[in-house]
Scaffold this motif. Structure first.
Motif, short mmCIF file in Angstrom:
data_model
loop_
_atom_site.label_atom_id
_atom_site.label_comp_id
_atom_site.label_asym_id
_atom_site.label_seq_id
_atom_site.Cartn_x
_atom_site.Cartn_y
_atom_site.Cartn_z
N UNK A 171 -7.28 -4.25 14.57
CA UNK A 171 -7.88 -3.06 13.81
C UNK A 171 -6.67 -1.99 13.21
N UNK A 172 -5.80 -1.91 14.29
CA UNK A 172 -4.57 -1.37 13.54
C UNK A 172 -3.70 -1.98 12.78
N UNK A 173 -3.65 -3.10 12.98
CA UNK A 173 -3.04 -4.23 12.18
C UNK A 173 -3.58 -4.19 10.70
N UNK A 174 -4.87 -4.31 10.73
CA UNK A 174 -5.63 -4.62 9.44
C UNK A 174 -5.47 -3.21 8.66
N UNK A 175 -5.30 -2.03 9.23
CA UNK A 175 -5.03 -0.91 8.55
C UNK A 175 -3.57 -0.84 7.98
N UNK A 176 -2.70 -1.18 8.90
CA UNK A 176 -1.30 -1.21 8.34
C UNK A 176 -1.14 -2.24 7.19
N UNK A 177 -1.81 -3.26 7.47
CA UNK A 177 -1.74 -4.39 6.21
C UNK A 177 -2.06 -3.68 4.89
N UNK A 178 -3.46 -2.90 4.96
CA UNK A 178 -3.65 -2.29 3.70
C UNK A 178 -2.87 -1.33 3.19
N UNK A 179 -2.14 -0.64 4.05
CA UNK A 179 -1.22 0.43 3.45
C UNK A 179 -0.14 -0.31 3.13
N UNK A 180 0.32 -1.38 3.69
CA UNK A 180 1.44 -2.22 2.92
C UNK A 180 1.10 -2.82 1.84
N UNK A 181 0.08 -3.24 1.32
CA UNK A 181 -0.51 -3.81 0.31
C UNK A 181 -0.83 -2.54 -0.88
N UNK A 182 -1.16 -1.40 -0.40
CA UNK A 182 -1.24 -0.42 -1.35
C UNK A 182 0.08 0.26 -1.74
N UNK A 183 1.27 0.19 -1.04
CA UNK A 183 2.38 0.28 -1.55
C UNK A 183 3.00 -0.36 -2.71
N UNK A 184 2.86 -1.71 -2.35
CA UNK A 184 3.34 -2.89 -3.25
C UNK A 184 2.37 -2.52 -4.46
N UNK A 185 1.27 -2.40 -4.46
CA UNK A 185 0.44 -2.21 -5.68
C UNK A 185 0.84 -1.07 -6.54
N UNK A 186 1.00 0.15 -5.72
CA UNK A 186 1.62 1.45 -6.33
C UNK A 186 2.92 1.21 -7.12
N UNK A 187 3.74 0.43 -6.80
CA UNK A 187 4.82 0.31 -7.43
C UNK A 187 4.76 -0.77 -8.77
N UNK A 188 3.95 -1.96 -8.57
CA UNK A 188 3.38 -2.52 -9.52
C UNK A 188 2.85 -1.65 -10.68
N UNK A 189 1.99 -1.04 -10.31
CA UNK A 189 1.10 -0.09 -11.34
C UNK A 189 2.14 0.84 -12.14
N UNK A 190 3.12 1.21 -11.71
CA UNK A 190 4.23 1.86 -12.49
C UNK A 190 4.88 1.37 -13.54
N UNK A 191 4.90 -0.20 -13.75
CA UNK A 191 5.34 -0.76 -14.77
C UNK A 191 4.47 -1.22 -15.56
N UNK A 192 4.68 -1.18 -17.01
CA UNK A 192 3.96 -1.72 -18.01
C UNK A 192 4.43 -3.35 -18.44
N UNK A 193 4.06 -3.95 -17.68
CA UNK A 193 4.19 -5.60 -18.09
C UNK A 193 2.88 -6.18 -18.15
N UNK A 194 3.10 -7.48 -18.74
CA UNK A 194 1.83 -8.44 -18.69
C UNK A 194 1.80 -9.45 -17.76
#
Length: 347
Positions: A171-194
């Motif tokens: 359960x802890x690993x699953x939560x940490x994985x989600x945080x990891x994925x959210x961090x990546x998605x946050x960076x990607x969302x900052x860039x206006x690319x196609x």
């Protein structure tokens, strides 16, 4: 890049760079002796203030200079053109030194004897502005590195680590994985690319894509998933060498140059249709054997290299100016900065 105006009778082209890649092109096409005209700032002292020790106030004015040197500064996003003044207001002495700084969306007129490859670089920059840019995520369960593909190099944006561990419960690993994925998605969302390429070994890339599909649907349509054998910078190099970027980004200049250098190295290894170094290239030129000439951008201001470029173009060969900022460009530089892919073998 935009062409604002062309005056063929004066060999003048007025350009407006729109990004860092365009500045890189301008840096490469301007040579010593070129005449540059632009709005710039210069310190001017009023005649009544000549007795004062201050340097005067900066004023905007339209100046023309004859180029002595050119500098490119990625950090400040500037091209600096150093030269001597050839035209300007009456209170600015001709022949004095001045530096014109060019940044994105500045207009600059260049008067020179244009070479074919320089015009091609401008055309490439104009076409590049119409293409989508690409972000690349190289990832596994432990770390994700995010890169931006530019025309002249590959820039690492950031590295994001996962804090999951086999020592922690599920359960802890699953939560940490989600945080990891959210961090990546946050960076990607900052860039206006196609387009966003997500690549890596194992299943992490697929798991991330499933997460994006449910949590960030606006990013999902941009993502392409590919399998590669390794991570980090080596994984990024694998993406380029396998032509994955070309399939997504059409004619990414870095990918194109990397593949040409790979082909060159393969031909050199089997003593096939390739030459390198100025003497060998000149020998191949005597046979009209050069199909594609590869020249490091560090050498294009060399007069002997310029003559070779002109001769190759006259014989119907193709000239590719290779950036020395990426790994393959550095390999070409180590081979003497000039090489050729041949139409036929020579003795």
């Amino acid at each position: 890049m935009k062409i604002i105006k062309e005056i063929p009778q004066k060999q003048t082209i007025k350009l407006m760079p729109e990004n860092l890649d365009d500045l890189w092109v301008i840096y490469n096409i301007i040579e010593e002796g070129d005449k540059i005209f632009a709005i710039t700032e210069r310190r001017v002292q009023d005649k009544g203030d000549m007795i004062r020790a201050d340097r005067g106030a900066k004023k905007k004015m339209f100046l023309g200079i004859e180029t002595k040197n050119v500098e490119f500064d990625e950090n400040t996003k500037r091209v600096r053109i150093l030269g001597t003044i050839i035209s300007g207001p009456e209170d600015v002495p001709l022949g004095s030194h001045h530096t014109i700084e060019v940044k994105p969306y500045d207009e600059i007129s260049i008067q020179k004897e244009w070479k074919k490859w320089q015009i091609e670089r401008i055309k490439d920059a104009i076409n590049s502005s119409k293409r989508p840019k690409v972000l690349v995520v190289i990832m596994d369960d432990e770390e994700a590195e995010i890169f931006e593909i530019r025309d002249y190099n590959i820039k690492e944006i950031c590295s994001i680590k996962s804090h999951s561990s086999k020592k922690l419960d599920y359960k802890i690993n699953e939560e940490l994985k989600k945080e990891y994925y959210h961090e990546i998605a946050k960076v990607l969302s900052e860039y206006d690319v196609d387009n966003i390429l997500v690549a890596g070994p194992g299943f992490a890339k697929n798991s991330f894509y499933n997460f994006i599909s449910s949590q960030y649907p606006e990013l999902k349509r941009k993502i392409v998933v590919e399998s590669i054998s390794t991570t980090s910078r080596a994984g990024m190099n694998e993406v380029i060498k396998r032509g994955i970027i070309n399939r997504i980004y059409k004619e990414s200049r870095v990918a194109k140059e990397t593949q040409l250098i790979e082909k060159l190295l393969e031909e050199i290894a089997k003593k096939g249709l390739a030459v390198y170094g100025i003497d060998e290239v000149k020998k191949a030129l005597e046979y009209s054997a050069i199909d594609t000439l590869l020249v490091s951008d560090s050498f294009v201001r060399n007069r002997e290299i310029e003559e070779i470029i002109s001769r190759v173009e006259e014989m119907g060969g193709k000239v590719v100016i290779v950036s020395s900022e990426h790994d393959s460009g550095k390999q070409l530089k180590a081979l003497g900065g000039i090489a050729g892919l041949l139409r036929f073998p020579i003795e």
